[in-house]
Scaffold this motif. Structure first.
Motif, short mmCIF file in Angstrom:
data_model
loop_
_atom_site.label_atom_id
_atom_site.label_comp_id
_atom_site.label_asym_id
_atom_site.label_seq_id
_atom_site.Cartn_x
_atom_site.Cartn_y
_atom_site.Cartn_z
N THR A 8 0.89 -1.14 -0.03
CA THR A 8 0.18 0.11 -0.03
C THR A 8 0.83 1.16 0.14
O THR A 8 2.02 1.16 -0.01
N HIS A 9 0.24 2.50 0.00
CA HIS A 9 1.07 3.68 0.10
C HIS A 9 1.46 3.83 1.44
O HIS A 9 0.85 3.77 2.64
N ILE A 10 2.80 4.05 1.72
CA ILE A 10 3.27 3.96 3.20
C ILE A 10 4.04 5.28 3.20
O ILE A 10 5.10 5.45 2.51
N HIS A 11 3.80 6.31 4.04
CA HIS A 11 4.70 7.50 4.43
C HIS A 11 5.33 7.18 5.91
O HIS A 11 4.57 7.04 6.76
N ILE A 12 6.59 7.10 5.84
CA ILE A 12 7.37 6.70 7.07
C ILE A 12 8.42 7.77 7.51
O ILE A 12 9.01 7.94 6.63
N GLY A 13 8.29 8.22 8.60
CA GLY A 13 9.48 9.11 9.36
C GLY A 13 8.81 10.42 9.92
O GLY A 13 7.60 10.57 10.04
N SER A 14 9.76 10.97 10.60
CA SER A 14 9.18 12.13 11.35
C SER A 14 8.61 13.18 10.54
O SER A 14 8.74 13.46 9.34
N GLU A 15 7.35 13.58 11.01
CA GLU A 15 6.28 14.46 10.31
C GLU A 15 5.63 13.90 9.15
O GLU A 15 5.14 14.74 8.23
N ALA A 16 5.60 12.71 9.21
CA ALA A 16 4.73 11.94 8.09
C ALA A 16 3.26 12.27 7.95
O ALA A 16 2.71 12.10 7.32
N LEU A 17 3.07 12.68 9.33
CA LEU A 17 1.57 13.15 9.70
C LEU A 17 0.99 14.13 8.76
O LEU A 17 -0.05 14.31 8.30
N LEU A 18 1.95 14.93 8.32
CA LEU A 18 1.62 16.10 7.32
C LEU A 18 0.99 15.45 5.80
O LEU A 18 0.37 16.20 5.06
N GLN A 19 1.27 14.30 5.70
CA GLN A 19 0.95 13.61 4.30
C GLN A 19 -0.81 13.00 4.38
O GLN A 19 -1.01 12.67 3.56
#
Length: 382
Positions: A8-19
């Motif tokens: 799936t689409h994965i955004h991982i790292g600090s501040e990923a919440l912005l995505q």
């Protein structure tokens, strides 16, 4: 921050919440139901999520219990429909994410939840119409944010799995900054859950070399980081490695799990003092040493030198006993050493064994356990 498109689409790292807002826009979610629990709400994380959504109309369901139940999933699904929602955002640990998956079924599909359970032949009944879901994990353990399954306690008391690619979150927002406030005990327990996933799926006899590689890397990260993350919750690097290990364990366990989970699922359905509240990760940690000893003699484990490969990922010596190493790690983390310490009674074993024999993880253990062997594993873990 990294973007990964695997499963799936994965955004991982600090501040990923912005995505999160861009992902809602990509998926077409304009009026989400946020599924969480009261602890996550009290910690201010849900407020951070809604602020990130920038005025998008949201409805909150914050009654997720420690183990997700059919009754609460039904309430969430009813709220979803009554509020005119068009998607779900799960914010929390595996319980919130799994409850959101159950709600994604019930919000659209007719009938009782058991109709869709894997062991009831229900996977094929879950259709692409299931409500779209974005997962925002606040713990590092279950990996449910990248998994196609959910574990839910039904109204009849059974703790069953639900599996469909239509339940896979459309996006996973993995921001380690959301885990900085996780207490030491939950950090340890959820971390051991991630370790159990990596170990069990690697030992499964199914042929899936990519999953094996992902599991070993996840295990290496988790084993090296879990003590630091537990003792110093503000260590962002340790938190990132634990979040990655959690994600990797779930990526890999599409291959299958084993007897640790076929035991921990029915154990988690037990009522202790009238409540079903035993923590899944804690249970995995308790039974894992006995299962490791049991699986060490499996033909596939011996043929592929799997115990030595696990030891290498854990940076153990070849002469070290891997089951003892797990027990010692749990002791250093302050986790209970046996089932008796969490309220399990020997007279409960029959029900646990009955559940283990029909659990969806039973058949993918490298050695298929008999009822007597399950009883022995429980006795060794007591």
């Amino acid at each position: 921050m990294a973007f990964i498109f695997y499963l799936t689409h994965i955004h991982i790292g600090s501040e990923a919440l912005l995505q999160l807002k861009p992902e809602c826009e990509r998926i077409g979610i304009r009026r989400p139901l946020i599924v969480s629990d009261k602890g996550v709400v009290a910690n201010g994380i849900v407020d951070r999520v809604t602020a990130t959504l920038g005025g998008m109309p949201c409805t909150l369901f914050d009654d997720t219990p420690s183990n997700p139940t059919e009754a609460m999933a039904r309430r969430a699904a009813d709220l979803y429909r009554d509020s005119g929602c068009d998607g779900l955002i799960a914010v929390g640990g595996g319980s919130s994410i799994d409850l959101a998956k159950a709600a994604a079924i019930l919000a659209i599909h007719p009938g009782e939840l058991k109709t869709y359970a894997t062991i009831e032949g229900g996977s094929a009944r879950i259709t692409p119409a299931a409500a779209p879901l974005i997962a925002v994990p606040t713990t590092s353990g279950t990996g449910s944010e990248v998994a196609r399954g959910a574990i839910v306690i039904l109204n009849d008391g059974r703790k069953l799995g639900f599996h469909s690619w239509h339940l896979l979150p459309r996006s996973a927002i993995c921001d380690p900054l959301l885990t900085l406030g996780l207490p030491p005990y939950l950090t340890a327990a959820t971390g051991m859950d991630a370790i159990a996933h990596c170990v069990e799926t690697f030992l499964s006899a199914a042929f899936n070399p990519p999953a094996d590689g992902i599991a070993l890397d996840g295990l290496e990260r988790a084993w090296a980081s879990i003590e630091t993350a537990t003792k110093d919750g503000s260590d962002v690097d340790a938190r990132l490695n634990m979040m990655s290990a959690s994600m990797q364990g779930a990526m890999a366990f599409q291959k299958g799990l084993g007897a640790v989970h076929s035991l921990s699922h029915p154990l988690g359905g037990l009522k202790i003092d009238g409540k079903t509240g035993l923590h899944h990760g804690t249970l995995n940690a308790i039974v894992m040493p006995a299962v490791l000893r049991f699986n060490a003699s499996a033909p596939s484990v011996i043929k592929e030198n799997k115990i030595s490969r696990l030891k290498h990922a854990m940076r153990l010596q070849e002469s070290d006993d891997i089951a003892d190493a797990v027990s010692q790690m749990c002791a250093r983390l302050g986790l209970p050493p046996g089932l008796s310490q969490v309220g399990v009674k020997r007279e409960m074993f029959d029900a646990v064994i009955q559940g283990a024999m029909v659990d969806h993880c039973h058949k993918t253990n490298p050695r298929e356990a008999t009822p007597d062997q399950y009883r022995q594993l429980l006795n060794e873990s007591f």
